[in-house]
Design a protein around this motif. Structure first.
Motif, PDB file in Angstrom:
ATOM      1  N   SER A 227      25.714  -2.008 -61.198  1.00 47.68           N
ATOM      2  CA  SER A 227      25.661  -3.310 -61.676  1.00 47.68           C
ATOM      3  C   SER A 227      25.632  -3.056 -63.197  1.00 47.68           C
ATOM      4  N   GLY A 228      26.140  -3.587 -63.943  1.00 48.09           N
ATOM      5  CA  GLY A 228      25.993  -3.469 -65.519  1.00 48.09           C
ATOM      6  C   GLY A 228      27.420  -3.576 -66.383  1.00 48.09           C
ATOM      7  N   ASP A 229      27.216  -3.487 -67.483  1.00 46.30           N
ATOM      8  CA  ASP A 229      28.408  -3.348 -68.328  1.00 46.30           C
ATOM      9  C   ASP A 229      29.167  -2.266 -68.133  1.00 46.30           C
ATOM     10  N   GLU A 269      35.985  -0.157 -57.879  1.00 41.03           N
ATOM     11  CA  GLU A 269      35.633  -1.179 -57.018  1.00 41.03           C
ATOM     12  C   GLU A 269      35.096  -1.025 -55.748  1.00 41.03           C
ATOM     13  N   SER A 270      33.969  -2.059 -55.564  1.00 38.97           N
ATOM     14  CA  SER A 270      33.122  -2.151 -54.192  1.00 38.97           C
ATOM     15  C   SER A 270      33.998  -2.538 -53.111  1.00 38.97           C
ATOM     16  N   ARG A 271      33.581  -2.110 -51.908  1.00 42.30           N
ATOM     17  CA  ARG A 271      34.264  -2.628 -50.635  1.00 42.30           C
ATOM     18  C   ARG A 271      33.215  -2.690 -49.645  1.00 42.30           C
ATOM     19  N   ALA A 272      33.512  -3.679 -48.695  1.00 37.96           N
ATOM     20  CA  ALA A 272      32.155  -3.856 -47.652  1.00 37.96           C
ATOM     21  C   ALA A 272      32.001  -2.529 -46.787  1.00 37.96           C
ATOM     22  N   LYS A 273      32.845  -1.653 -46.278  1.00 28.66           N
ATOM     23  CA  LYS A 273      32.662  -0.483 -45.724  1.00 28.66           C
ATOM     24  C   LYS A 273      33.089   0.688 -46.338  1.00 28.66           C
ATOM     25  N   ASP A 274      32.594   1.905 -46.115  1.00 31.50           N
ATOM     26  CA  ASP A 274      33.098   3.089 -46.654  1.00 31.50           C
ATOM     27  C   ASP A 274      33.017   3.043 -48.088  1.00 31.50           C
ATOM     28  N   ASN A 275      32.040   2.681 -48.615  1.00 32.14           N
ATOM     29  CA  ASN A 275      31.779   2.084 -50.227  1.00 32.14           C
ATOM     30  C   ASN A 275      31.476   3.428 -50.890  1.00 32.14           C
ATOM     31  N   THR A 319      41.312  -3.879 -65.139  1.00 30.12           N
ATOM     32  CA  THR A 319      40.433  -4.567 -66.170  1.00 30.12           C
ATOM     33  C   THR A 319      38.880  -4.425 -65.452  1.00 30.12           C
ATOM     34  N   PHE A 320      38.131  -4.538 -66.327  1.00 34.90           N
ATOM     35  CA  PHE A 320      36.758  -4.835 -65.771  1.00 34.90           C
ATOM     36  C   PHE A 320      36.272  -6.092 -65.746  1.00 34.90           C
ATOM     37  N   ASP A 321      35.528  -6.711 -64.662  1.00 34.53           N
ATOM     38  CA  ASP A 321      35.130  -7.886 -64.416  1.00 34.53           C
ATOM     39  C   ASP A 321      33.795  -7.912 -64.200  1.00 34.53           C
ATOM     40  N   PRO A 322      32.809  -8.215 -65.286  1.00 30.57           N
ATOM     41  CA  PRO A 322      31.520  -8.060 -64.921  1.00 30.57           C
ATOM     42  C   PRO A 322      30.840  -8.946 -63.475  1.00 30.57           C
ATOM     43  N   THR A 323      31.871  -9.863 -63.169  1.00 27.97           N
ATOM     44  CA  THR A 323      30.993 -10.642 -62.099  1.00 27.97           C
ATOM     45  C   THR A 323      31.549 -10.013 -60.732  1.00 27.97           C
ATOM     46  N   LYS A 324      32.178  -8.898 -60.572  1.00 29.20           N
ATOM     47  CA  LYS A 324      32.466  -8.237 -59.508  1.00 29.20           C
ATOM     48  C   LYS A 324      31.549  -6.972 -59.152  1.00 29.20           C
ATOM     49  N   GLU A 325      31.618  -6.543 -58.072  1.00 24.27           N
ATOM     50  CA  GLU A 325      30.719  -5.500 -57.722  1.00 24.27           C
ATOM     51  C   GLU A 325      31.339  -4.258 -57.711  1.00 24.27           C
ATOM     52  N   TYR A 326      30.541  -3.266 -58.299  1.00 25.90           N
ATOM     53  CA  TYR A 326      31.340  -1.876 -58.569  1.00 25.90           C
ATOM     54  C   TYR A 326      30.617  -0.688 -57.909  1.00 25.90           C
ATOM     55  N   VAL A 327      31.251   0.430 -57.905  1.00 22.63           N
ATOM     56  CA  VAL A 327      30.549   1.961 -57.403  1.00 22.63           C
ATOM     57  C   VAL A 327      30.726   2.944 -58.773  1.00 22.63           C
ATOM     58  N   LEU A 328      29.773   3.475 -58.745  1.00 17.44           N
ATOM     59  CA  LEU A 328      29.756   4.636 -59.972  1.00 17.44           C
ATOM     60  C   LEU A 328      29.593   5.868 -59.339  1.00 17.44           C
ATOM     61  N   ALA A 329      30.432   6.944 -59.582  1.00 25.23           N
ATOM     62  CA  ALA A 329      30.286   8.174 -59.127  1.00 25.23           C
ATOM     63  C   ALA A 329      30.115   9.249 -60.425  1.00 25.23           C
ATOM     64  N   ILE A 330      29.274   9.972 -60.465  1.00 24.64           N
ATOM     65  CA  ILE A 330      29.379  10.973 -61.440  1.00 24.64           C
ATOM     66  C   ILE A 330      29.155  12.452 -60.937  1.00 24.64           C
TER      67      ILE A 330
END
Length: 359
Positions: A227-229, A269-275, A319-330
């Protein structure tokens, strides 16, 4: 004939008794799966050889939680499944194998902290009977948080008597003291080579690892809730030395090939399962929003610390929407094709002070 039948009747009970005595009791004492109400979770529980971490939403009451655990067949767990406990700090659960001799102590934690945007790799500990190193950060409540995973727990099966410093992912001296993350491409074993897995590239990634013997690329699960910019770029310090000979999954030399390393980040983008994304994603997941990958011109071998920065680029049509949930991989690796068991033994990547940069 009667005498033979008598002898059979006499010997049979002893044979039967011997079979019972020879039957070994189970020695497995693992937590295989972990469960809490799915609406509490930000991502799937992260299970290692000694810990279970639930990443949960900030409105979850940690004082009244009763997780359930699937454990090894015939094993027992203390306290029993469904015991209500206060998880504002981590708790201990003990799994005992059927033979009552083998036990494993698990640290169970609930984490409401947001994902960090800067990592120094200063915190590392020996785990799995002191076989290899694992990196962690310190959470807001003082608990250890295991953001970073590697393939070390899969390498255990072929490691033999290797020291922790001979594992694919280990520690090195940091740029300003302390630790840095060291990834090195190593030979596995003659048995593994015969099955198409001759080398293991050192790797380190945000996510979790669980060995899948049938499809090794499904062992790695990349990504943690973010969560963040939208980050502008990734910046880090590194050293890199390439091994002398690139070999493929059949352990044949690849003529003219020169090994190199890889570092990339994916915001999806995040999802409910296998995130998460598996190791075979190939940057083609439809959820991808932005990708940052170190370009070829910055993959320069160096024995001195070198600072690099490379940008996030938006995926076409996203596009990036700050109101949505995301996942970050590094993800970082000592051999760019290590996931396909191709690389040069001796290739070594050392990384320190990795951070996300924002406008």
């Amino acid at each position: 004939m009667k005498q033979n039948l008598f002898l059979v009747g006499l010997v049979a009970p002893f044979l039967f008794t011997s079979c019972i005595k020879d039957e070994e009791l189970d020695t497995d004492a693992d937590i295989v799966e972990a469960y809490i109400p799915v609406q509490y979770l930000k991502t799937d529980p992260i299970i290692t050889n000694t810990s279970v971490e639930f990443r949960v939403k900030s409105n979850v009451d940690l004082t009244q939680q009763a997780p359930l655990f699937e454990i090894s067949p015939n094993a027992t767990i203390d306290p029993p499944n469904g015991t209500v406990r206060d998880y504002t700090t981590s708790q201990i659960s003990v799994v005992t194998a059927q033979d009552n001799r083998w036990k494993k102590i698990y640290t169970i934690s609930f984490n409401v902290d947001e994902l960090s945007t800067a990592y120094l790799f200063d915190h590392a500990e020996l785990t799995d009977k002191d076989r290899y190193y694992r990196f962690y950060t310190i959470g807001g409540n003082g608990d250890k948080v295991y953001d970073w995973a590697s393939g070390n727990s899969g390498y255990v099966t072929v490691a033999g008597n290797k020291t922790p410093f001979e594992y694919p992912t280990t520690v090195a001296e940091g740029r300003a003291g302390g630790f840095a993350a060291k990834m090195q491409t190593v030979y596995t074993s003659s048995f593994a080579a015969a099955t198409g897995n001759p080398i293991a590239a050192g790797n380190l990634f945000l996510g979790s690892f669980k060995t899948n013997l049938f499809n090794t690329l499904k062992s790695t699960k990349f990504g943690l809730p973010y969560s963040g910019d939208l980050p502008k770029s990734v910046r880090l310090y590194y050293k890199y030395t390439a091994g002398s000979e690139v070999r493929d999954q059949d352990f044949r030399i690849v003529p003219g090939a020169v090994d190199t390393f890889d570092v990339y980040a994916i915001l999806f983008e995040s999802r409910a399962k296998d995130n998460f994304q598996y190791g075979d994603h190939d940057f083609k997941d439809s959820r991808n929003v932005a990708v940052a990958r170190i370009p070829d011109e910055l993959r320069i071998p160096t024995t001195e610390w070198r600072e690099v920065e490379f940008p996030f680029e938006m995926v076409n049509g996203k596009t990036f929407d700050p109101t949505k949930e995301y996942v970050l991989a590094i993800v970082m690796s000592s051999s760019i094709d290590g996931a396909h068991f191709t690389g040069a033994i001796g290739s070594t990547l050392i990384v320190d002070e990795l951070e996300l940069i924002y406008n």
